[in-house]
Design a protein around this motif. Sequence first.
Motif, mmCIF file in Angstrom:
data_model
loop_
_atom_site.group_PDB
_atom_site.id
_atom_site.type_symbol
_atom_site.label_atom_id
_atom_site.label_comp_id
_atom_site.label_asym_id
_atom_site.label_seq_id
_atom_site.Cartn_x
_atom_site.Cartn_y
_atom_site.Cartn_z
ATOM 1 N N TRP A 1 0.815 -1.214 0.000
ATOM 2 C CA TRP A 1 0.000 0.000 0.000
ATOM 3 C C TRP A 1 0.848 1.264 0.000
ATOM 4 N N TRP A 2 2.040 1.220 0.562
ATOM 5 C CA TRP A 2 2.853 2.435 0.613
ATOM 6 C C TRP A 2 3.404 2.794 -0.759
ATOM 7 N N HIS A 3 3.627 1.825 -1.640
ATOM 8 C CA HIS A 3 4.038 2.136 -3.013
ATOM 9 C C HIS A 3 2.860 2.697 -3.810
ATOM 10 N N THR A 4 1.731 2.022 -3.693
ATOM 11 C CA THR A 4 0.546 2.481 -4.412
ATOM 12 C C THR A 4 0.105 3.859 -3.930
ATOM 13 N N GLY A 5 0.200 4.095 -2.629
ATOM 14 C CA GLY A 5 -0.169 5.397 -2.072
ATOM 15 C C GLY A 5 0.684 6.523 -2.618
ATOM 16 N N ARG A 6 1.978 6.298 -2.700
ATOM 17 C CA ARG A 6 2.859 7.348 -3.233
ATOM 18 C C ARG A 6 2.590 7.598 -4.709
ATOM 19 N N ARG A 7 2.361 6.527 -5.470
ATOM 20 C CA ARG A 7 2.102 6.707 -6.904
ATOM 21 C C ARG A 7 0.781 7.427 -7.159
ATOM 22 N N THR A 8 -0.232 7.136 -6.347
ATOM 23 C CA THR A 8 -1.525 7.773 -6.578
ATOM 24 C C THR A 8 -1.545 9.220 -6.100
ATOM 25 N N MET A 9 -0.734 9.553 -5.114
ATOM 26 C CA MET A 9 -0.708 10.932 -4.618
ATOM 27 C C MET A 9 0.248 11.833 -5.386
ATOM 28 N N ALA A 10 1.155 11.255 -6.147
ATOM 29 C CA ALA A 10 2.192 12.025 -6.838
ATOM 30 C C ALA A 10 1.643 13.126 -7.754
ATOM 31 N N PRO A 11 0.606 12.888 -8.577
ATOM 32 C CA PRO A 11 0.124 13.970 -9.443
ATOM 33 C C PRO A 11 -0.381 15.186 -8.660
ATOM 34 N N TYR A 12 -1.129 14.947 -7.593
ATOM 35 C CA TYR A 12 -1.620 16.068 -6.789
ATOM 36 C C TYR A 12 -0.473 16.763 -6.064
ATOM 37 N N HIS A 13 0.459 15.993 -5.542
ATOM 38 C CA HIS A 13 1.600 16.552 -4.811
ATOM 39 C C HIS A 13 2.443 17.428 -5.732
ATOM 40 N N ARG A 14 2.735 16.931 -6.925
ATOM 41 C CA ARG A 14 3.558 17.668 -7.878
ATOM 42 C C ARG A 14 2.899 18.998 -8.260
ATOM 43 N N ARG A 15 1.618 18.956 -8.563
ATOM 44 C CA ARG A 15 0.931 20.180 -8.987
ATOM 45 C C ARG A 15 0.731 21.153 -7.831
ATOM 46 N N SER A 16 0.410 20.642 -6.672
ATOM 47 C CA SER A 16 0.204 21.515 -5.517
ATOM 48 C C SER A 16 1.499 22.224 -5.131
ATOM 49 N N SER A 17 2.603 21.507 -5.152
ATOM 50 C CA SER A 17 3.898 22.127 -4.829
ATOM 51 C C SER A 17 4.266 23.184 -5.861
ATOM 52 N N ALA A 18 4.053 22.874 -7.129
ATOM 53 C CA ALA A 18 4.374 23.835 -8.192
ATOM 54 C C ALA A 18 3.495 25.077 -8.095
ATOM 55 N N ASN A 19 2.207 24.901 -7.816
ATOM 56 C CA ASN A 19 1.315 26.051 -7.680
ATOM 57 C C ASN A 19 1.692 26.914 -6.492
ATOM 58 N N SER A 20 2.036 26.289 -5.392
ATOM 59 C CA SER A 20 2.414 27.043 -4.208
ATOM 60 C C SER A 20 3.658 27.884 -4.492
ATOM 61 N N ARG A 21 4.649 27.301 -5.146
ATOM 62 C CA ARG A 21 5.867 28.062 -5.494
ATOM 63 C C ARG A 21 5.545 29.184 -6.476
ATOM 64 N N ARG A 22 4.741 28.874 -7.492
ATOM 65 C CA ARG A 22 4.426 29.881 -8.520
ATOM 66 C C ARG A 22 3.642 31.042 -7.949
ATOM 67 N N LEU A 23 2.643 30.756 -7.140
ATOM 68 C CA LEU A 23 1.832 31.831 -6.563
ATOM 69 C C LEU A 23 2.600 32.637 -5.516
ATOM 70 N N ALA A 24 3.531 32.007 -4.828
ATOM 71 C CA ALA A 24 4.322 32.717 -3.825
ATOM 72 C C ALA A 24 5.282 33.701 -4.493
ATOM 73 N N LYS A 25 5.753 33.394 -5.695
ATOM 74 C CA LYS A 25 6.652 34.294 -6.416
ATOM 75 C C LYS A 25 5.944 35.566 -6.849
ATOM 76 N N ARG A 26 4.659 35.477 -7.092
ATOM 77 C CA ARG A 26 3.888 36.628 -7.578
ATOM 78 C C ARG A 26 3.791 37.761 -6.574
ATOM 79 N N ARG A 27 3.837 37.426 -5.317
ATOM 80 C CA ARG A 27 3.609 38.443 -4.273
ATOM 81 C C ARG A 27 4.696 39.412 -4.186
#
Length: 118
Positions: free
Chosen positions: A92-118
């Motif tokens: 389950w820990w392999h499957t959990g990481r693979r299924t969460m990766a798309p959301y994690h990648r996009r959320s981290s990128a959005n947080s960095r991108r929006l923080a730069k705007r300020r």
Amino acid sequence: MKTMTPYSLVPLNPAAMMDVWKLGIMVFELWSTSLSTITMRHGLWQTQSPTSARMLRENQRMVTEKLEAGLETGFEIQKAMLQMAFGQSNPWWHTGRRTMAPYHRRSSANSRRLAKRR
């Protein structure tokens, strides 16, 4: 015929425990970056005109990214289900990481991108 050895619910070796630790870190990072992204987008919605080109692009990007991440996660879940149907499985820990990766990648990128705007 090859017999499948089932994975235990609790990881029993140090490498598996490290994978569970990485999953926990990923969950925490996803939670924190999601909160910061929501907060920054909320600030944009309060300070910008909802019909401005910038806000329309941001809203369109938000919806598109969520749909893409949902599809990628669905494909990972479908792949795991098919592997189980054919007698192959991952812990389950392999499957959990693979299924969460798309959301994690996009959320981290959005947080960095929006923080730069300020």
